[in-house]
Enzyme design. Structure first.
Site, PDB file in Angstrom:
ATOM      1  N   CYS A  76       0.840  -1.179   0.000  1.00 44.36           N
ATOM      2  CA  CYS A  76       0.000   0.000   0.000  1.00 44.36           C
ATOM      3  C   CYS A  76       0.876   1.229   0.000  1.00 44.36           C
ATOM      4  O   CYS A  76       2.090   1.154  -0.025  1.00 44.36           O
ATOM      5  CB  CYS A  76      -0.876   0.032   1.258  1.00 44.36           C
ATOM      6  SG  CYS A  76      -1.817  -1.475   1.546  1.00 44.36           S
TER       7      CYS A  76
ATOM      8  N   ASP B 250      -3.154  -8.890   8.218  1.00 41.41           N
ATOM      9  CA  ASP B 250      -1.958  -8.592   9.012  1.00 41.41           C
ATOM     10  C   ASP B 250      -2.029  -7.181   9.587  1.00 41.41           C
ATOM     11  O   ASP B 250      -1.450  -6.886  10.624  1.00 41.41           O
ATOM     12  CB  ASP B 250      -0.693  -8.799   8.170  1.00 41.41           C
ATOM     13  CG  ASP B 250      -0.657  -7.928   6.926  1.00 41.41           C
ATOM     14  OD1 ASP B 250      -1.724  -7.629   6.372  1.00 41.41           O
ATOM     15  OD2 ASP B 250       0.454  -7.537   6.505  1.00 41.41           O
TER      16      ASP B 250
ATOM     17  N   ILE C 262      14.679  -9.733 -17.209  1.00 38.24           N
ATOM     18  CA  ILE C 262      14.993  -8.709 -18.204  1.00 38.24           C
ATOM     19  C   ILE C 262      16.028  -9.271 -19.165  1.00 38.24           C
ATOM     20  O   ILE C 262      16.982  -9.918 -18.736  1.00 38.24           O
ATOM     21  CB  ILE C 262      15.586  -7.465 -17.510  1.00 38.24           C
ATOM     22  CG1 ILE C 262      14.553  -6.829 -16.584  1.00 38.24           C
ATOM     23  CG2 ILE C 262      16.098  -6.459 -18.528  1.00 38.24           C
ATOM     24  CD1 ILE C 262      15.147  -5.864 -15.586  1.00 38.24           C
TER      25      ILE C 262
ATOM     26  N   SER D 129      12.279 -11.398  -4.589  1.00 35.04           N
ATOM     27  CA  SER D 129      13.493 -10.961  -5.277  1.00 35.04           C
ATOM     28  C   SER D 129      14.688 -11.083  -4.337  1.00 35.04           C
ATOM     29  O   SER D 129      14.535 -11.183  -3.120  1.00 35.04           O
ATOM     30  CB  SER D 129      13.337  -9.534  -5.827  1.00 35.04           C
ATOM     31  OG  SER D 129      13.127  -8.632  -4.793  1.00 35.04           O
TER      32      SER D 129
END
Lengths: 84, 656
Positions: free
Chosen positions: B2, B100, B289, B363
């Site tokens: 958010c 959460d 990529i 990631s």
């Protein structure tokens, strides 16, 4: 040789030797030389002036001022001449 | 994921709060396009734009405690929320949702500020205590989620992204010269810096409480790099690292929507793709990529990995002109000066991920910092041992440092490096021994600035004031600096979450789980050759990943820098050196900027070194930041696309 080297450095590293950046200025601290620039400069000098810097010159902590570089070249040339 | 935004103690009339809060939220709607909500009382307006990930139906914000005392606007994920929820429920706390966010709120209501120490997550939040009138702001321990704070007169403004401030009446951005000088010299804004006057970033692991006219600041999490007792054997260390990483991935697969993986072809993200497949029981969707420029491309490794794991893989192919044309918009999202273009392809990648319907990705950020993956850690080790080594050993070490850099290769390269490294064997910048070479290189970019002062004053203050820093080893100090500068100031921020959230994609980083970082600290340098980077990770996953990926060695993710602009947009020479713009920006040295841009555009690319590339991107990003922020063009006047849900506790809203 000194004039040529000065011109090369001024052009390559975008600065002018003047009252602020002199022949005795530490070129790392002045933001003129960086790692890539240093390696390129040593490569240029070795190729252009037919010298090969040995351990002594490279580790002598003089090669980061213009005056130190010139002295290192002279010293390397003397050694090359003596060894012939 | 958010975004939050709001203000407190504003002299403006509360009647205006709703519209201002809505306008601030509209600036960051990309972070949370699913819902918007705000809390208003006579002193505070704060809101959230929500990207629904957990408890899609009832996790709306703002969320208030059952007694109405505490109100929370929350950005992030609390990964251990189920465990904390169970613990709180055991203590009699009741919950109305499965989210959460409510766990964060009730943990604060129950334990107060000390709840933060129990949190394992990526978060930043604003919490209003309506009984004391206090506003609490807090941020996660590694700085995964952003939180900026600005003073405007007596008012406090806060937001996940600074662009929200553009919607607060009368607020204007102006570059902060000290921040810029420090950023240009050290590559990234320092933890409290923003690049702009009067705007600070709440540092990672810290909180700020505004109580009337007083403030209270402090740190709730410090970075412990000394590690605990090391495992007795290498095999035991490997087992423990595997177990910690599995647990970290498990926690981050908690989601009510699909979780994908960024797979660059490097070791770290390959480990995550492997673990995601193992833990979730089926191959994840992976994204990567590809570069048209072969110098940067890792397609071969990506294909080998995705074939090996059988993932559903898709890529975005990036050209020079893609980087250059996307650069302005990516800088708008970055908000701070940037020293390389590698964040731009990440913007395009996130766009692709979102278009594929995925909004959460794992990631690999943090692996290099935690497990000593970078050359700078080997530099620090070598330089600190320099005087005890003979020349042959030094030469051998040189060959292990940066094998992927052309100018550092070959026997001549290594011999010349001796002279270079010799310059940095003594500490001349107090506390910054490991980073002296990098920071000295940064002096070049500082020449772009007028009146820069001492560009290292701020970073020297930072380490001088850090408790326990002086006692760390050279390698640990290097780690500390990497965590506090490049990781938090660029990799997690500009290249990581700012690019991902530009498209409503949430990134999660298992290597930055506190238990993983603690474990890494306890095993680093204890096993294997310390000049073989990430030795234990390779040991732990060498038998399950393709040999090519494990043995490749560190190949940093990079993208074409100045050469891309020179090749595809020669008009940037005039854009960057435009006298009117430079005069308006004020902080740049016009003469040097002109000379520098001429040099970049007139030279063959092989004559342009790292420092010129970095200076170029710093200059180009500063020019665009001036356009977007100082001139205010980043402001969007379109209202929120979703309805604004309002919890209205202003006096005017109460029954008479």
């Amino acid at each position: 040789m000194e004039q040529e080297l000065k011109q090369y450095m001024e052009e390559q590293f975008m600065f002018e030797f003047d009252s602020e950046i002199t022949e005795d200025t530490d070129l790392f601290k002045a933001g003129v030389l960086d790692s890539f620039g240093y390696i390129s400069l040593i490569g240029h000098i070795e190729g252009e002036y037919g010298v090969k810097f040995g351990e002594e010159a490279l580790l002598g902590n003089v090669a980061v001022t213009f005056a130190g570089l010139v002295e290192s070249v002279a010293s390397a040339r003397r050694q090359t001449a003596e060894s012939k | 994921m958010c975004g939050i935004a709001g203000f407190h103690a504003s002299p403006l009339h509360p009647e205006r709060y709703r519209d201002i809060a809505g306008a601030m939220l509209a600036q960051i709607e990309h972070r949370g396009p699913d819902e918007a909500g705000c809390f208003l009382d006579d002193r505070t307006a704060m809101g959230t734009v929500r990207l629904s990930i957990i408890d899609l139906a009832s996790g709306s914000q703002p969320v208030g405690s059952t007694d109405g005392r505490y109100w929370l606007c929350y950005n992030g994920e609390l990964y251990n929320y189920r465990e904390l929820r169970a613990e709180l429920a055991g203590r009699g706390v009741s919950f109305r949702t499965e989210s959460d966010t409510e766990v964060v709120l009730m943990a604060w209501a129950h334990w107060g500020r000390s709840c933060l120490e129990r949190f394992n997550g990526a978060f930043a939040f604003a919490l209003k205590d309506t009984v004391t009138g206090e506003l609490h702001l807090a941020r996660d321990r590694f700085g995964k989620r952003p939180l900026y704070v600005a003073r405007h007169g007596d008012a406090w403004l806060f937001a996940s992204e600074m662009k929200a401030f553009l919607a607060y009446p009368g607020f204007e951005f102006a570059f902060d010269e000290e921040h810029l000088a420090s950023t240009f010299a050290t590559w990234t804004p320092l933890p409290a810096q923003s690049g702009y006057r009067g705007v600070e970033q709440l540092p990672m692991g810290e909180y700020l409480t505004v109580r009337g006219t007083e403030t209270e600041r402090g740190r709730w999490a410090s970075l412990d790099l000394t590690g605990g007792e090391p495992p007795a054997t290498e095999d035991e260390a490997v087992d423990l690292v595997r177990a910690d990483l599995e647990a970290a991935v498990d926690l981050r697969l908690r989601s009510d929507v699909e979780v994908g993986v960024y797979a660059s072809g490097g070791l770290d993200s390959s480990i995550l793709a492997h673990l995601t497949k193992e833990r979730a029981g089926l191959p994840p969707r992976t994204f990567s990529i590809q570069f048209e420029d072969a110098e940067f491309d890792e397609t071969a490794e990506q294909e080998e990995l995705t074939k090996h794991l059988g993932t559903h893989h898709s890529t975005v192919r990036v050209s020079d002109s893609d980087v250059v044309e996307t650069f302005p918009e990516a800088v708008r999202h970055a908000e701070v000066p940037v020293f390389r273009t590698a964040f731009v392809p990440m913007y395009l990648l996130a766009q692709h991920v979102r278009s594929e319907g995925v909004k959460v990705v794992l990631s690999g950020e943090g692996a290099d910092e935690a497990f000593l993956g970078y050359g700078i850690f080997k530099d620090a080790r070598l330089l600190s041992e320099w005087h005890e080594l003979d020349e042959a050993t030094r030469m051998r070490r040189m060959a292990q440092l940066y094998p992927y850099l052309r100018h550092f290769s070959g026997e001549d390269g290594h011999r010349r490096m001796l002279g270079l490294y010799r310059q940095f064997t003594e500490e001349t910048m107090p506390g910054l021994f490991s980073h002296q070479m990098r920071f000295q290189n940064g002096r070049f970019a500082v020449r772009l600035l007028k009146d820069a002062g001492d560009p290292f004053a701020a970073v020297q203050r930072l380490v001088a004031e850090e408790p326990g820093y002086a006692e760390l080893s050279a390698v640990q100090k290097a780690q500390w600096l990497e965590f506090r500068t490049l990781l938090s100031g660029y990799l997690l921020a500009t290249q990581g979450e700012r690019m991902a959230l530009a498209h409503g994609v949430e990134n999660r980083c298992p290597f930055l789980d506190p238990a993983v970082v603690r474990r890494a600290a306890s095993v680093n340098g204890r096993f294997g050759d310390p000049y073989d980077e990430k030795y234990l990770l390779k040991r732990a996953y060498g038998d399950v990943l393709p040999e090519r990926i494990v043995s490749k060695g560190k190949f940093p993710y990079r993208a074409p820098d100045s050469a891309a602009f020179v090749r595809s947009r020669p008009d940037y020479r005039d854009l960057l050196a435009d006298p009117g713009t430079l005069g308006d920006i004020g902080v740049l040295d016009e003469r040097f900027v002109r000379r520098f841009t001429d040099r970049v555009f007139d030279s063959p690319p092989e004559r342009i070194g790292t420092k010129e590339n970095q200076a170029f991107v710093l200059l180009a990003s500063t020019v665009w930041l001036h356009h977007w922020y100082v001139r205010g063009n980043a402001r969007r006047d379109t209202p929120l696309a979703v309805p604004l849900y309002v919890v209205d506790r202003r006096s005017s809203a109460l029954p008479a």
